[in-house]
Scaffold this active site. Sequence first.
Site, PDB file in Angstrom:
ATOM      1  N   TRP A 151     -28.959 -12.113  28.800  1.00  0.00           N
ATOM      2  CA  TRP A 151     -29.254 -12.073  30.241  1.00  0.00           C
ATOM      3  C   TRP A 151     -27.992 -11.743  31.021  1.00  0.00           C
ATOM      4  O   TRP A 151     -27.169 -12.624  31.278  1.00  0.00           O
ATOM      5  CB  TRP A 151     -29.821 -13.432  30.683  1.00  0.00           C
ATOM      6  CG  TRP A 151     -31.140 -13.715  30.042  1.00  0.00           C
ATOM      7  CD1 TRP A 151     -32.344 -13.197  30.413  1.00  0.00           C
ATOM      8  CD2 TRP A 151     -31.407 -14.565  28.921  1.00  0.00           C
ATOM      9  NE1 TRP A 151     -33.336 -13.673  29.577  1.00  0.00           N
ATOM     10  CE2 TRP A 151     -32.792 -14.514  28.663  1.00  0.00           C
ATOM     11  CE3 TRP A 151     -30.608 -15.362  28.094  1.00  0.00           C
ATOM     12  CZ2 TRP A 151     -33.398 -15.223  27.627  1.00  0.00           C
ATOM     13  CZ3 TRP A 151     -31.201 -16.069  27.060  1.00  0.00           C
ATOM     14  CH2 TRP A 151     -32.593 -15.992  26.839  1.00  0.00           C
ATOM     15  N   HIS A 170     -34.072 -15.751  34.679  1.00  0.00           N
ATOM     16  CA  HIS A 170     -35.451 -15.937  34.222  1.00  0.00           C
ATOM     17  C   HIS A 170     -36.009 -17.194  34.894  1.00  0.00           C
ATOM     18  O   HIS A 170     -35.273 -17.912  35.579  1.00  0.00           O
ATOM     19  CB  HIS A 170     -35.538 -16.029  32.689  1.00  0.00           C
ATOM     20  CG  HIS A 170     -34.596 -17.037  32.059  1.00  0.00           C
ATOM     21  ND1 HIS A 170     -34.555 -17.280  30.713  1.00  0.00           N
ATOM     22  CD2 HIS A 170     -33.669 -17.866  32.596  1.00  0.00           C
ATOM     23  CE1 HIS A 170     -33.643 -18.206  30.457  1.00  0.00           C
ATOM     24  NE2 HIS A 170     -33.101 -18.575  31.570  1.00  0.00           N
ATOM     25  N   ARG A 196     -31.181  -9.503  37.220  1.00  0.00           N
ATOM     26  CA  ARG A 196     -30.311  -9.234  36.078  1.00  0.00           C
ATOM     27  C   ARG A 196     -29.354  -8.105  36.395  1.00  0.00           C
ATOM     28  O   ARG A 196     -29.769  -7.106  36.989  1.00  0.00           O
ATOM     29  CB  ARG A 196     -31.162  -8.874  34.859  1.00  0.00           C
ATOM     30  CG  ARG A 196     -32.049 -10.025  34.466  1.00  0.00           C
ATOM     31  CD  ARG A 196     -32.843  -9.759  33.225  1.00  0.00           C
ATOM     32  NE  ARG A 196     -33.717 -10.906  32.970  1.00  0.00           N
ATOM     33  CZ  ARG A 196     -34.451 -11.055  31.894  1.00  0.00           C
ATOM     34  NH1 ARG A 196     -34.422 -10.141  30.940  1.00  0.00           N
ATOM     35  NH2 ARG A 196     -35.205 -12.131  31.745  1.00  0.00           N
ATOM     36  N   GLN A 210     -41.224 -12.911  37.266  1.00  0.00           N
ATOM     37  CA  GLN A 210     -41.723 -13.530  36.037  1.00  0.00           C
ATOM     38  C   GLN A 210     -42.728 -14.617  36.378  1.00  0.00           C
ATOM     39  O   GLN A 210     -42.739 -15.166  37.481  1.00  0.00           O
ATOM     40  CB  GLN A 210     -40.576 -14.150  35.234  1.00  0.00           C
ATOM     41  CG  GLN A 210     -39.760 -13.130  34.454  1.00  0.00           C
ATOM     42  CD  GLN A 210     -38.833 -13.776  33.439  1.00  0.00           C
ATOM     43  OE1 GLN A 210     -38.569 -14.988  33.476  1.00  0.00           O
ATOM     44  NE2 GLN A 210     -38.317 -12.972  32.536  1.00  0.00           N
ATOM     45  N   VAL A 253     -36.751 -22.176  22.321  1.00  0.00           N
ATOM     46  CA  VAL A 253     -38.014 -22.341  21.588  1.00  0.00           C
ATOM     47  C   VAL A 253     -37.773 -22.209  20.084  1.00  0.00           C
ATOM     48  O   VAL A 253     -36.802 -21.589  19.647  1.00  0.00           O
ATOM     49  CB  VAL A 253     -39.078 -21.296  22.028  1.00  0.00           C
ATOM     50  CG1 VAL A 253     -39.557 -21.560  23.438  1.00  0.00           C
ATOM     51  CG2 VAL A 253     -38.568 -19.889  21.854  1.00  0.00           C
ATOM     52  N   ALA A 295     -44.181 -22.605  25.555  1.00  0.00           N
ATOM     53  CA  ALA A 295     -43.759 -22.004  26.824  1.00  0.00           C
ATOM     54  C   ALA A 295     -43.831 -20.487  26.677  1.00  0.00           C
ATOM     55  O   ALA A 295     -43.802 -19.966  25.573  1.00  0.00           O
ATOM     56  CB  ALA A 295     -42.336 -22.434  27.165  1.00  0.00           C
TER      57      ALA A 295
HETATM   58  C1  FA5 Z   1     -37.074 -14.371  29.002  1.00  0.00           C
HETATM   59  O1  FA5 Z   1     -36.689 -14.133  30.139  1.00  0.00           O
HETATM   60  C2  FA5 Z   1     -37.468 -15.734  28.548  1.00  0.00           C
HETATM   61  N1  FA5 Z   1     -37.125 -16.682  29.586  1.00  0.00           N
HETATM   62  C3  FA5 Z   1     -38.956 -15.734  28.260  1.00  0.00           C
HETATM   63  C4  FA5 Z   1     -39.427 -16.965  27.540  1.00  0.00           C
HETATM   64  C5  FA5 Z   1     -39.951 -18.019  28.277  1.00  0.00           C
HETATM   65  C6  FA5 Z   1     -39.348 -17.077  26.188  1.00  0.00           C
HETATM   66  C7  FA5 Z   1     -40.395 -19.162  27.637  1.00  0.00           C
HETATM   67  C8  FA5 Z   1     -39.796 -18.212  25.526  1.00  0.00           C
HETATM   68  C9  FA5 Z   1     -40.317 -19.250  26.267  1.00  0.00           C
HETATM   69  P1  FA5 Z   1     -37.093 -11.867  28.339  1.00  0.00           P
HETATM   70  O2  FA5 Z   1     -35.727 -11.524  28.783  1.00  0.00           O
HETATM   71  O3  FA5 Z   1     -37.588 -11.159  27.120  1.00  0.00           O
HETATM   72  O4  FA5 Z   1     -37.279 -13.372  28.081  1.00  0.00           O
HETATM   73  O5  FA5 Z   1     -38.085 -11.524  29.533  1.00  0.00           O
HETATM   74  C10 FA5 Z   1     -39.436 -11.913  29.516  1.00  0.00           C
HETATM   75  C11 FA5 Z   1     -40.337 -10.803  30.028  1.00  0.00           C
HETATM   76  O6  FA5 Z   1     -39.886 -10.371  31.311  1.00  0.00           O
HETATM   77  C12 FA5 Z   1     -40.299  -9.536  29.171  1.00  0.00           C
HETATM   78  O7  FA5 Z   1     -41.229  -9.612  28.138  1.00  0.00           O
HETATM   79  C13 FA5 Z   1     -40.655  -8.463  30.153  1.00  0.00           C
HETATM   80  O8  FA5 Z   1     -42.055  -8.422  30.330  1.00  0.00           O
HETATM   81  C14 FA5 Z   1     -40.043  -8.970  31.432  1.00  0.00           C
HETATM   82  N2  FA5 Z   1     -38.724  -8.364  31.657  1.00  0.00           N
HETATM   83  C15 FA5 Z   1     -37.544  -8.697  31.120  1.00  0.00           C
HETATM   84  N3  FA5 Z   1     -36.542  -7.943  31.572  1.00  0.00           N
HETATM   85  C16 FA5 Z   1     -37.103  -7.101  32.450  1.00  0.00           C
HETATM   86  C17 FA5 Z   1     -36.595  -6.063  33.309  1.00  0.00           C
HETATM   87  N4  FA5 Z   1     -35.301  -5.755  33.356  1.00  0.00           N
HETATM   88  N5  FA5 Z   1     -37.465  -5.388  34.077  1.00  0.00           N
HETATM   89  C18 FA5 Z   1     -38.780  -5.718  34.061  1.00  0.00           C
HETATM   90  N6  FA5 Z   1     -39.311  -6.662  33.302  1.00  0.00           N
HETATM   91  C19 FA5 Z   1     -38.488  -7.348  32.506  1.00  0.00           C
END
Ligand code: FA5
Length: 331
Positions: A151, A170, A196, A210, A253, A295
């Site tokens: 992140w 997030h 981000r 999110q 997790v 989660a």
């Molecule tokens: C997370 O942010 C974790 N907090 C998710 C999580 C929650 C995991 C609870 C386990 C338990 P990640 O960075 O992969 O994970 O982002 C989650 C989702 O947000 C991605 O699957 C995607 O759908 C969306 N996402 C992530 N980064 C971006 C971005 N730069 N632009 C648009 N959508 C995004």
Amino acid sequence: MDDLEALEAEARASLAEAGDEAAVDAWRVAWLGRRGRLTTVLRGVRDLPPEVRPRVGAGANRLKAALEDAGDEHRTRLLASAADAESIDVSLPGRNPPLGSLHPITLTRRLLERTFRDMGFDVVEGPDVELEEYNFDRLRIPAGHPARDMWDTIWVAGDDDGPRQLLRTHTSPMQIRYLERREPPIRVIVPGACYRYEATDATHEWMLTQIEGLVIDENLSFAHLKGTLEAFVRRMFGADIETRFRCDYFPFVEPGAELGVRWQGDWLEVLGCGMVHPEIIEDAGLDPERYTGFAFGMGVERVAMLRYGVRDIRHFYRNDVRFLRQFEGRR
Ligand code: FA5
């Protein structure tokens, strides 16, 4: 003088036939213009015998003024009746005032919230400006942990002026905040903006929305996670939607997974998920032997792309009205 009277009657009759402004102008040229009929008569006055000249001259001048007035009045009457015709047609349909419309991300977020509410989830929100401790440390991502690279962070306050703050990367910090205040059973979603420090492309924005989900109870297993998310995806996209779970890693997790959805012949990652780490349950003062849970964190822009067939995520925040108008009238 008899001729003048006949002339006046003829001029007035011809004016009465003028049905629009252009016809009034043509009438004026024909009667009062440089070579107009009345102008010619006026010019001929000087050839009359001197004893009648003043009377006829005065009569012709009076007639000229009277016809000029008549022309003006006729023009005003024509304009007024045209305006009346426009303003009193009550049978015309009404026109909508420009009220604007909901943004596609708002529409999608509301639909997601409704869908989860129907499945028994509460909805809460959390702060956009978050403490480093909640965004990272208490999610088992201490400073120096390689997972911090997952992140890229926008910091808003440095070390010298108290605890470090950032724009949350997030919505997962709300897992910790919610566990601090509530007892199981817990079933909650947390929608909100995340930020981000990241290069953008067709599926990545630096600001994204999110929806975090957290479920804690006795006897919950990965099967509950999978069943809940599959039920949710079918409700959102219909029974035919193709999905896949793959192993993924998130420090908070164990085990972790990602859920992808078939999109334009490819797979689009929609959410990260997993079973809440036992250490997080223990830190919340709960017995991890008794309580388990799962989660997930879902990208709302990604869901909106699937729903509306948007090929580039960057359209959402460009504020191009040609794009936004396509969502007018949707709820
Ligand atoms: C997370 O942010 C974790 N907090 C998710 C999580 C929650 C995991 C609870 C386990 C338990 P990640 O960075 O992969 O994970 O982002 C989650 C989702 O947000 C991605 O699957 C995607 O759908 C969306 N996402 C992530 N980064 C971006 C971005 N730069 N632009 C648009 N959508 C995004």
